[in-house]
Design a protein around this motif. Sequence first.
Motif, PDB file in Angstrom:
ATOM      1  N   ASP A 161       0.841  -1.204   0.000  1.00 50.59           N
ATOM      2  CA  ASP A 161       0.000   0.000   0.000  1.00 50.59           C
ATOM      3  C   ASP A 161       0.874   1.251   0.000  1.00 50.59           C
ATOM      4  O   ASP A 161       0.683   2.176  -0.816  1.00 50.59           O
ATOM      5  CB  ASP A 161      -0.908  -0.033   1.233  1.00 50.59           C
ATOM      6  N   THR A 162       1.856   1.285   0.888  1.00 51.10           N
ATOM      7  CA  THR A 162       2.726   2.462   1.003  1.00 51.10           C
ATOM      8  C   THR A 162       3.534   2.690  -0.266  1.00 51.10           C
ATOM      9  O   THR A 162       3.619   3.814  -0.784  1.00 51.10           O
ATOM     10  CB  THR A 162       3.669   2.301   2.202  1.00 51.10           C
ATOM     11  N   ALA A 163       4.140   1.615  -0.787  1.00 55.53           N
ATOM     12  CA  ALA A 163       5.013   1.744  -1.952  1.00 55.53           C
ATOM     13  C   ALA A 163       4.232   2.155  -3.195  1.00 55.53           C
ATOM     14  O   ALA A 163       4.674   3.018  -3.973  1.00 55.53           O
ATOM     15  CB  ALA A 163       5.747   0.429  -2.200  1.00 55.53           C
ATOM     16  N   THR A 164       3.072   1.560  -3.414  1.00 57.76           N
ATOM     17  CA  THR A 164       2.303   1.887  -4.612  1.00 57.76           C
ATOM     18  C   THR A 164       1.662   3.269  -4.521  1.00 57.76           C
ATOM     19  O   THR A 164       1.532   3.961  -5.529  1.00 57.76           O
ATOM     20  CB  THR A 164       1.226   0.821  -4.868  1.00 57.76           C
ATOM     21  N   MET A 165       1.283   3.677  -3.321  1.00 54.36           N
ATOM     22  CA  MET A 165       0.726   5.030  -3.172  1.00 54.36           C
ATOM     23  C   MET A 165       1.784   6.076  -3.480  1.00 54.36           C
ATOM     24  O   MET A 165       1.525   7.069  -4.185  1.00 54.36           O
ATOM     25  CB  MET A 165       0.186   5.238  -1.760  1.00 54.36           C
ATOM     26  N   ALA A 166       3.009   5.876  -2.970  1.00 53.71           N
ATOM     27  CA  ALA A 166       4.075   6.846  -3.212  1.00 53.71           C
ATOM     28  C   ALA A 166       4.396   6.953  -4.695  1.00 53.71           C
ATOM     29  O   ALA A 166       4.554   8.061  -5.234  1.00 53.71           O
ATOM     30  CB  ALA A 166       5.329   6.458  -2.421  1.00 53.71           C
ATOM     31  N   LEU A 167       4.462   5.808  -5.381  1.00 48.07           N
ATOM     32  CA  LEU A 167       4.780   5.844  -6.804  1.00 48.07           C
ATOM     33  C   LEU A 167       3.617   6.424  -7.611  1.00 48.07           C
ATOM     34  O   LEU A 167       3.841   7.149  -8.588  1.00 48.07           O
ATOM     35  CB  LEU A 167       5.129   4.439  -7.301  1.00 48.07           C
ATOM     36  N   ALA A 168       2.391   6.131  -7.202  1.00 46.43           N
ATOM     37  CA  ALA A 168       1.236   6.712  -7.886  1.00 46.43           C
ATOM     38  C   ALA A 168       1.279   8.241  -7.792  1.00 46.43           C
ATOM     39  O   ALA A 168       0.973   8.947  -8.765  1.00 46.43           O
ATOM     40  CB  ALA A 168      -0.058   6.167  -7.293  1.00 46.43           C
ATOM     41  N   ARG A 169       1.662   8.767  -6.645  1.00 43.90           N
ATOM     42  CA  ARG A 169       1.763  10.221  -6.499  1.00 43.90           C
ATOM     43  C   ARG A 169       2.863  10.785  -7.393  1.00 43.90           C
ATOM     44  O   ARG A 169       2.714  11.875  -7.968  1.00 43.90           O
ATOM     45  CB  ARG A 169       2.022  10.568  -5.032  1.00 43.90           C
ATOM     46  N   ARG A 170       3.972  10.066  -7.512  1.00 44.36           N
ATOM     47  CA  ARG A 170       5.033  10.517  -8.413  1.00 44.36           C
ATOM     48  C   ARG A 170       4.535  10.546  -9.855  1.00 44.36           C
ATOM     49  O   ARG A 170       4.891  11.447 -10.633  1.00 44.36           O
ATOM     50  CB  ARG A 170       6.258   9.609  -8.290  1.00 44.36           C
ATOM     51  N   LEU A 171       3.730   9.562 -10.224  1.00 47.48           N
ATOM     52  CA  LEU A 171       3.168   9.544 -11.578  1.00 47.48           C
ATOM     53  C   LEU A 171       2.259  10.754 -11.808  1.00 47.48           C
ATOM     54  O   LEU A 171       2.313  11.392 -12.863  1.00 47.48           O
ATOM     55  CB  LEU A 171       2.382   8.252 -11.803  1.00 47.48           C
ATOM     56  N   LEU A 172       1.452  11.078 -10.806  1.00 44.31           N
ATOM     57  CA  LEU A 172       0.549  12.217 -10.945  1.00 44.31           C
ATOM     58  C   LEU A 172       1.327  13.526 -11.047  1.00 44.31           C
ATOM     59  O   LEU A 172       1.001  14.401 -11.867  1.00 44.31           O
ATOM     60  CB  LEU A 172      -0.417  12.263  -9.757  1.00 44.31           C
ATOM     61  N   VAL A 173       2.367  13.670 -10.242  1.00 50.79           N
ATOM     62  CA  VAL A 173       3.194  14.871 -10.286  1.00 50.79           C
ATOM     63  C   VAL A 173       3.862  14.998 -11.656  1.00 50.79           C
ATOM     64  O   VAL A 173       4.042  16.116 -12.172  1.00 50.79           O
ATOM     65  CB  VAL A 173       4.248  14.841  -9.162  1.00 50.79           C
ATOM     66  N   ALA A 174       4.203  13.849 -12.261  1.00 49.76           N
ATOM     67  CA  ALA A 174       4.855  13.852 -13.577  1.00 49.76           C
ATOM     68  C   ALA A 174       3.874  14.152 -14.711  1.00 49.76           C
ATOM     69  O   ALA A 174       4.293  14.259 -15.866  1.00 49.76           O
ATOM     70  CB  ALA A 174       5.537  12.514 -13.823  1.00 49.76           C
ATOM     71  N   GLY A 175       2.589  14.246 -14.385  1.00 47.00           N
ATOM     72  CA  GLY A 175       1.625  14.615 -15.410  1.00 47.00           C
ATOM     73  C   GLY A 175       0.758  13.499 -15.928  1.00 47.00           C
ATOM     74  O   GLY A 175       0.002  13.699 -16.880  1.00 47.00           O
ATOM     75  N   VAL A 176       0.846  12.303 -15.342  1.00 47.95           N
ATOM     76  CA  VAL A 176       0.011  11.186 -15.785  1.00 47.95           C
ATOM     77  C   VAL A 176      -1.443  11.493 -15.446  1.00 47.95           C
ATOM     78  O   VAL A 176      -1.767  11.906 -14.329  1.00 47.95           O
ATOM     79  CB  VAL A 176       0.456   9.869 -15.114  1.00 47.95           C
ATOM     80  N   ARG A 177      -2.312  11.261 -16.423  1.00 51.46           N
ATOM     81  CA  ARG A 177      -3.728  11.541 -16.251  1.00 51.46           C
ATOM     82  C   ARG A 177      -4.547  10.261 -16.447  1.00 51.46           C
ATOM     83  O   ARG A 177      -4.071   9.305 -17.053  1.00 51.46           O
ATOM     84  CB  ARG A 177      -4.185  12.608 -17.254  1.00 51.46           C
ATOM     85  N   PRO A 178      -5.776  10.255 -15.908  1.00 53.47           N
ATOM     86  CA  PRO A 178      -6.611   9.044 -16.019  1.00 53.47           C
ATOM     87  C   PRO A 178      -6.728   8.553 -17.463  1.00 53.47           C
ATOM     88  O   PRO A 178      -6.909   9.339 -18.393  1.00 53.47           O
ATOM     89  CB  PRO A 178      -7.965   9.513 -15.475  1.00 53.47           C
ATOM     90  N   GLY A 179      -6.612   7.228 -17.599  1.00 57.62           N
ATOM     91  CA  GLY A 179      -6.764   6.600 -18.905  1.00 57.62           C
ATOM     92  C   GLY A 179      -5.499   6.503 -19.717  1.00 57.62           C
ATOM     93  O   GLY A 179      -5.470   5.807 -20.741  1.00 57.62           O
ATOM     94  N   GLN A 180      -4.419   7.194 -19.295  1.00 63.27           N
ATOM     95  CA  GLN A 180      -3.167   7.121 -20.046  1.00 63.27           C
ATOM     96  C   GLN A 180      -2.401   5.854 -19.679  1.00 63.27           C
ATOM     97  O   GLN A 180      -2.733   5.151 -18.723  1.00 63.27           O
ATOM     98  CB  GLN A 180      -2.323   8.368 -19.782  1.00 63.27           C
ATOM     99  N   MET A 181      -1.339   5.589 -20.447  1.00 61.03           N
ATOM    100  CA  MET A 181      -0.559   4.369 -20.258  1.00 61.03           C
ATOM    101  C   MET A 181       0.768   4.680 -19.584  1.00 61.03           C
ATOM    102  O   MET A 181       1.414   5.687 -19.879  1.00 61.03           O
ATOM    103  CB  MET A 181      -0.300   3.694 -21.613  1.00 61.03           C
ATOM    104  N   VAL A 182       1.156   3.808 -18.654  1.00 64.31           N
ATOM    105  CA  VAL A 182       2.454   3.889 -17.982  1.00 64.31           C
ATOM    106  C   VAL A 182       3.235   2.636 -18.341  1.00 64.31           C
ATOM    107  O   VAL A 182       2.775   1.522 -18.075  1.00 64.31           O
ATOM    108  CB  VAL A 182       2.296   4.003 -16.456  1.00 64.31           C
ATOM    109  N   VAL A 183       4.391   2.812 -18.959  1.00 60.09           N
ATOM    110  CA  VAL A 183       5.242   1.674 -19.310  1.00 60.09           C
ATOM    111  C   VAL A 183       6.180   1.376 -18.147  1.00 60.09           C
ATOM    112  O   VAL A 183       6.905   2.261 -17.678  1.00 60.09           O
ATOM    113  CB  VAL A 183       6.050   1.955 -20.586  1.00 60.09           C
TER     114      VAL A 183
END
Length: 610
Positions: A35-57
């Motif tokens: 939970d902790t690790a995935t939440m932190a990385l999800a926040r980094r993705l959002l800060v980087a500009g990832v938006r709903p429906g987009q793809m993360v490689v």
Amino acid sequence: MSVDLLDGLMCQFDRVPDRLAVVVGDRSLTYRELDTATMALARRLLVAGVRPGQMVVVYQRQNLDTVIGMIAALRAAAAWCVIEPGHGGESSLGAVLEALDCAAVIIDGRDPLTPGEAAGALADATNGPAVIDIAARMDPPEISLPGPPPRLAPAYAITTSGSTGVPKAVVVSRANLATQIGSRNNAHTDGALVTFSALRLIWDGSLLGVVWPLAVGGTSVFPDFRMVRDVDAVAELARSRGVSHFIATPSFYRLALPRLAELRPTLRTVILAGEAVPPRLVDEHREVLPAVALHNEYGPTEATITCIGPYVADTPLRVVPMGKPAVGTTAHLLDDKLRPVRSGTRGDLYLGGGQIADGYAARPGLTATRFVADPFATEPGARMYFTGDLACADTNGDIEFHGRADNQVKVRGVRIERGAVEAVLENHPAVREAVVLPVADADDSVYLAAFWVPLDPAATTPASSALAGFCAEHLVPEAVPARFVTVDALPITPGSSKLDEAALRTLLTGSAARQAVSRDDWTETERALGEIWSEVLLHDEFDRVDRFLDVGGNSHRVVALHVRLQARWPGAIPVGLLFDLDTVAAQAAALPADPVQPAAPADVPLAFEV
């Protein structure tokens, strides 16, 4: 009933926070840590500009962070696509970036292979995805994660072969995935569910060992990239973790089975998928693990992991069926006019229902060809997927697989289109024409044999190793032919004027295929090794300095080579070193001069899946 993966995970974060959630190699996380690790990385993705429906490689060699990246993408309301460095063809990073709307690429800066390869692909990318190094530990701002996207939003993409070498990225929705999870009815005890997948996360079959167990509070175990080529390490990891459900392709399971006897106290079910199950493998399973259920399952990537089965193999059979459609899936055996065939008759297999994927990214024409209107559905707009597989139903209604209707073939669990391999080979400057055929080893494992006509018959023909190396630059490892046979012209049948495949196959065992290199100047140890190589590779077309992987070997045949070396030189060369000591000359230098003489086992698999 459908079960959303993210909803299930959130429930387990609260319900069993201290239970082990994921193990990859020698690293692990509890549900709280996940939970902790995935939440932190999800926040980094959002800060980087990832938006709903987009793809993360997720661009990493398989490790625990691969799973973290997958789940973090979902928590950011995006989707994941796992790509491994070093894979060419349709699985290369550059090809995937062209096919998908990629917002970010997650790399592992600690891996020296990854940043360099990623830089080259990203330099050519037109959409400028953000690059996130998961090894760079950061404390992202505590922003709120987005709410769940629509159920029809993508969950992940998986690349699969295209007939021209162009990638097909299959996009699977969250609703597809939820239907798949909800269809699982594997018996298990809460707190004792430990699944082990012997598949790489770049292949959708591996998700059997991720999405269902994590949604219900189980433990998901995988080998990391260092272990996947070592069957002993894989078996030891499964044993040390007390696995209850073992997931593999039939080819790999046949090799691993003798090593799994120690799992008897915990193992409850073996799930096989990705290939047809040989009936004799069922017999071997009963001998080693008589109390363990053996399930056969089927499902193309386009129908979300597996959608037919499980068939419980417990009686002697001529053909091991795939089972019946899962809850939420329909299966139809149709003729060329989309009419149901008679019972017991072979037909084209079409699949419908909630697991049918969205289609192929950026390829609407191909999507329309393979994902067609479902005339048997009651809801408007329903589609079914044309699998290209031939099948029939037995007297119990279980579906039997009877091969491909087109030129596709599965090699060690990976779907390969022969036309794509032929197209690559015909791009070689010395090749005029090429035909690639699937051929069965003595143990019924499939490999590819290439028959080719030289552009200039008077010129010196390239060695098989050179042709294999050329193919390896453009194809995934499973698509590189293990045999190359030169022919003056491709034979034609007298009646139909079609390619005479039977005549080509005879060349594999006839004198035309025995273009052996002289071994007069080899040492005695090198000649002994040469005989073992010939037995494993099924040909003599190699010199003492040719690399094993360049003359028809692969990571799977390395194990067969190791078994035979162990019989004559016990303990002399560990299996892992065979990827470095990969020539006859190098292996001979590492071996004692006086080998022991017992023969190798008569029934050693030549190929398997990892």
